[in-house]
Write a protein that holds these residues in place. Structure first.
Motif, PDB file in Angstrom:
ATOM      1  N   THR A 159      -8.182   0.432 -70.551  1.00  0.00           N
ATOM      2  CA  THR A 159      -6.543   0.137 -70.372  1.00  0.00           C
ATOM      3  C   THR A 159      -6.176  -1.411 -70.490  1.00  0.00           C
ATOM      4  O   THR A 159      -5.446  -1.730 -70.884  1.00  0.00           O
ATOM      5  CB  THR A 159      -5.822   1.470 -69.868  1.00  0.00           C
ATOM      6  OG1 THR A 159      -6.687   2.458 -70.861  1.00  0.00           O
ATOM      7  CG2 THR A 159      -4.842   1.425 -70.209  1.00  0.00           C
ATOM      8  N   GLN A 174      -4.593   0.815 -64.286  1.00  0.00           N
ATOM      9  CA  GLN A 174      -5.560   1.588 -65.659  1.00  0.00           C
ATOM     10  C   GLN A 174      -6.786   0.677 -65.372  1.00  0.00           C
ATOM     11  O   GLN A 174      -6.638   0.439 -64.474  1.00  0.00           O
ATOM     12  CB  GLN A 174      -4.857   0.503 -66.688  1.00  0.00           C
ATOM     13  CG  GLN A 174      -2.945   0.962 -67.331  1.00  0.00           C
ATOM     14  CD  GLN A 174      -2.377   2.359 -66.928  1.00  0.00           C
ATOM     15  OE1 GLN A 174      -2.329   3.210 -68.105  1.00  0.00           O
ATOM     16  NE2 GLN A 174      -1.775   2.027 -66.177  1.00  0.00           N
ATOM     17  N   ALA A 221       2.364   0.426 -76.654  1.00  0.00           N
ATOM     18  CA  ALA A 221       1.041  -0.079 -77.240  1.00  0.00           C
ATOM     19  C   ALA A 221      -0.170   0.405 -77.216  1.00  0.00           C
ATOM     20  O   ALA A 221      -1.018   0.497 -77.816  1.00  0.00           O
ATOM     21  CB  ALA A 221       1.744  -0.812 -78.223  1.00  0.00           C
ATOM     22  N   ALA A 222      -0.287   0.496 -76.262  1.00  0.00           N
ATOM     23  CA  ALA A 222      -1.844   0.081 -75.444  1.00  0.00           C
ATOM     24  C   ALA A 222      -2.529   1.411 -75.124  1.00  0.00           C
ATOM     25  O   ALA A 222      -3.324   2.079 -74.862  1.00  0.00           O
ATOM     26  CB  ALA A 222      -2.067  -1.417 -74.606  1.00  0.00           C
ATOM     27  N   GLU A 265      -6.386  -3.495 -73.361  1.00  0.00           N
ATOM     28  CA  GLU A 265      -5.629  -3.073 -74.006  1.00  0.00           C
ATOM     29  C   GLU A 265      -4.224  -3.717 -74.545  1.00  0.00           C
ATOM     30  O   GLU A 265      -3.816  -4.526 -74.847  1.00  0.00           O
ATOM     31  CB  GLU A 265      -5.962  -1.922 -74.991  1.00  0.00           C
ATOM     32  CG  GLU A 265      -6.852  -1.773 -75.095  1.00  0.00           C
ATOM     33  CD  GLU A 265      -6.900  -1.894 -76.836  1.00  0.00           C
ATOM     34  OE1 GLU A 265      -6.514  -2.224 -77.486  1.00  0.00           O
ATOM     35  OE2 GLU A 265      -8.326  -2.038 -76.985  1.00  0.00           O
ATOM     36  N   ILE A 266      -3.929  -3.368 -73.341  1.00  0.00           N
ATOM     37  CA  ILE A 266      -2.742  -3.984 -72.791  1.00  0.00           C
ATOM     38  C   ILE A 266      -1.881  -5.474 -72.828  1.00  0.00           C
ATOM     39  O   ILE A 266      -1.288  -6.096 -72.906  1.00  0.00           O
ATOM     40  CB  ILE A 266      -2.225  -3.241 -70.337  1.00  0.00           C
ATOM     41  CG1 ILE A 266      -1.947  -2.276 -70.743  1.00  0.00           C
ATOM     42  CG2 ILE A 266      -1.046  -3.868 -70.613  1.00  0.00           C
ATOM     43  CD1 ILE A 266      -1.784  -2.010 -69.337  1.00  0.00           C
ATOM     44  N   ARG A 267      -3.589  -6.326 -72.334  1.00  0.00           N
ATOM     45  CA  ARG A 267      -3.986  -7.393 -72.334  1.00  0.00           C
ATOM     46  C   ARG A 267      -3.168  -8.203 -73.680  1.00  0.00           C
ATOM     47  O   ARG A 267      -3.008  -9.465 -74.463  1.00  0.00           O
ATOM     48  CB  ARG A 267      -4.826  -8.305 -71.717  1.00  0.00           C
ATOM     49  CG  ARG A 267      -4.914  -9.669 -71.744  1.00  0.00           C
ATOM     50  CD  ARG A 267      -4.125 -10.729 -71.282  1.00  0.00           C
ATOM     51  NE  ARG A 267      -3.938 -12.199 -71.459  1.00  0.00           N
ATOM     52  CZ  ARG A 267      -3.502 -12.879 -71.347  1.00  0.00           C
ATOM     53  NH1 ARG A 267      -2.810 -12.731 -70.088  1.00  0.00           N
ATOM     54  NH2 ARG A 267      -3.307 -14.229 -72.140  1.00  0.00           N
ATOM     55  N   ARG A 268      -3.963  -7.668 -74.700  1.00  0.00           N
ATOM     56  CA  ARG A 268      -4.091  -7.575 -76.153  1.00  0.00           C
ATOM     57  C   ARG A 268      -2.777  -7.595 -77.058  1.00  0.00           C
ATOM     58  O   ARG A 268      -2.023  -9.029 -77.672  1.00  0.00           O
ATOM     59  CB  ARG A 268      -4.993  -6.330 -76.610  1.00  0.00           C
ATOM     60  CG  ARG A 268      -5.307  -7.241 -77.927  1.00  0.00           C
ATOM     61  CD  ARG A 268      -6.470  -6.312 -78.863  1.00  0.00           C
ATOM     62  NE  ARG A 268      -7.600  -7.006 -78.671  1.00  0.00           N
ATOM     63  CZ  ARG A 268      -8.503  -5.488 -77.778  1.00  0.00           C
ATOM     64  NH1 ARG A 268      -7.999  -4.669 -77.834  1.00  0.00           N
ATOM     65  NH2 ARG A 268      -9.789  -6.528 -77.457  1.00  0.00           N
ATOM     66  N   GLU A 269      -2.440  -6.537 -76.348  1.00  0.00           N
ATOM     67  CA  GLU A 269      -0.861  -6.076 -76.911  1.00  0.00           C
ATOM     68  C   GLU A 269       0.679  -6.592 -76.602  1.00  0.00           C
ATOM     69  O   GLU A 269       1.010  -7.257 -77.441  1.00  0.00           O
ATOM     70  CB  GLU A 269      -0.897  -4.749 -76.600  1.00  0.00           C
ATOM     71  CG  GLU A 269      -1.570  -4.039 -77.589  1.00  0.00           C
ATOM     72  CD  GLU A 269      -1.278  -3.408 -79.002  1.00  0.00           C
ATOM     73  OE1 GLU A 269      -0.268  -4.155 -79.443  1.00  0.00           O
ATOM     74  OE2 GLU A 269      -2.049  -3.074 -79.453  1.00  0.00           O
ATOM     75  N   TYR A 270      -0.019  -7.181 -75.108  1.00  0.00           N
ATOM     76  CA  TYR A 270       1.134  -8.117 -75.057  1.00  0.00           C
ATOM     77  C   TYR A 270       0.760  -9.598 -75.705  1.00  0.00           C
ATOM     78  O   TYR A 270       1.425  -9.799 -75.883  1.00  0.00           O
ATOM     79  CB  TYR A 270       0.665  -8.459 -73.256  1.00  0.00           C
ATOM     80  CG  TYR A 270       0.980  -9.378 -71.960  1.00  0.00           C
ATOM     81  CD1 TYR A 270       2.635  -9.909 -72.301  1.00  0.00           C
ATOM     82  CD2 TYR A 270       0.132 -10.934 -72.611  1.00  0.00           C
ATOM     83  CE1 TYR A 270       3.372 -11.513 -71.568  1.00  0.00           C
ATOM     84  CE2 TYR A 270       0.753 -11.746 -71.461  1.00  0.00           C
ATOM     85  CZ  TYR A 270       2.727 -12.103 -71.690  1.00  0.00           C
ATOM     86  OH  TYR A 270       2.819 -13.304 -70.676  1.00  0.00           O
ATOM     87  N   ALA A 284      -0.911   2.924 -72.435  1.00  0.00           N
ATOM     88  CA  ALA A 284      -1.204   3.101 -70.775  1.00  0.00           C
ATOM     89  C   ALA A 284      -0.494   4.251 -69.736  1.00  0.00           C
ATOM     90  O   ALA A 284       0.850   4.914 -70.842  1.00  0.00           O
ATOM     91  CB  ALA A 284      -0.746   1.552 -70.678  1.00  0.00           C
ATOM     92  N   ALA A 301       3.712  -3.953 -74.730  1.00  0.00           N
ATOM     93  CA  ALA A 301       2.744  -3.416 -74.256  1.00  0.00           C
ATOM     94  C   ALA A 301       1.969  -2.169 -74.086  1.00  0.00           C
ATOM     95  O   ALA A 301       1.185  -1.707 -74.648  1.00  0.00           O
ATOM     96  CB  ALA A 301       2.319  -4.773 -73.568  1.00  0.00           C
TER      97      ALA A 301
END
Length: 276
Positions: A240, A236, A165-166, A243-248, A168, A162
């Motif tokens: 960001t 972050q 992908a984000a 975005e991490i949460r979305r990819e997670y 980070a 994640a």
């Protein structure tokens, strides 16, 4: 006898670890602590913990292994480098105090057994730590330790995927062990580390399991800054993190186990031995 390891100064790795865990005991217990509880019964079996055994639980965290040993009828002392962790363990009924490897203020030959559940990967001098643990064990006493190894289950890669992908940025100040102190994070490598420290009758195995959690519970530990994943998330910018949460959430779909539950495959190493 005073062990020379007791005079060693704290390493930069140790300092970073203390900072990372400070104030996060309750967040750990509500998230990653449940994962780390899985090998506890195997750990106690390997250390031959039974009624009357006097055991030291080193790196007790919130006291999970100590409480399990108490339930077996053992006498238990416990230590943790973080005052907050030790306080939570004491509130649960564990005789826990603050102390950090490789310096333990116990006499030589004090304990029948020592257990450490995912603690050796949090010390800056693992060889000195093992020397100290052997010092406090009675001759013939058992040691059993768990470790996050080099081979990782797919669930262990979820946050890393994640982050990538984000986009980070991994912070430069993550705790990093001095390469001269490192060792092969395999069953064979962990067993050899115990032999180097003077333990005999050494054995090590990989443990594999699926950790059952929920999307929000697993995210909650990282969002609260727990462990390395938490340091990455909390360092972050706000955008960001979104975005991490979305990819997670997207990647976590691979581990869906019905309802909101996730089944995350994990792998760890369990090593044990006997003090000479």
């Amino acid at each position: 006898m005073t062990d020379p390891t007791q005079t060693l100064p704290q390493t930069a790795f140790d300092t970073a670890e203390r900072t990372m865990w400070s104030g996060r005991a309750h967040a750990y217990a509500a998230s990653f602590g449940r994962l780390c509880a899985h090998p506890v019964e195997r750990l106690l079996d390997a250390a031959e913990i039974e009624t009357g055994t006097y055991v030291l639980d080193v790196g007790t965290g919130t006291g999970t292994a100590a409480l399990a040993a108490l339930a077996r009828g053992a006498r238990v002392s416990a230590v943790d480098a973080d005052a907050g962790m030790a306080a939570v363990a004491r509130a649960a009924g564990v005789d826990a105090r603050v102390a950090a490897l490789p310096r333990l203020l116990f006499p030589d030959d004090e304990f029948d057994a020592v257990v450490g559940n995912f603690v050796i990967n949090h010390v800056g001098r693992p060889r000195a730590a093992l020397t100290e643990l052997r010092r406090v064990l009675k001759p013939g006493g058992r040691i059993a330790l768990t470790l996050w190894g080099a081979r990782r289950g797919a669930g262990q890669e979820l946050f890393g995927r994640a982050f990538a992908a984000a986009g980070a940025v991994i912070p430069a100040d993550l705790p990093r062990l001095d390469p001269a102190e490192d060792f092969a994070r395999t069953a064979d490598g962990f067993a050899e580390l115990l032999r180097e420290a003077g333990f005999t009758d050494v054995g090590a195995v990989e443990l594999e399991w699926e950790h059952r959690t929920t999307l929000d519970e697993w995210w909650g530990g990282a969002a609260a800054g727990v462990a390395t994943a938490g340091l990455v998330v909390t360092s972050q910018a706000a955008g960001t993190v979104v975005e991490i949460r979305r990819e997670y959430e997207r990647l976590a779909g691979e581990f869906a186990a019905g309802g909101h539950e996730l089944a995350l495959p994990h792998i760890a190493v369990l090593a044990c031995g006997r003090a000479g």
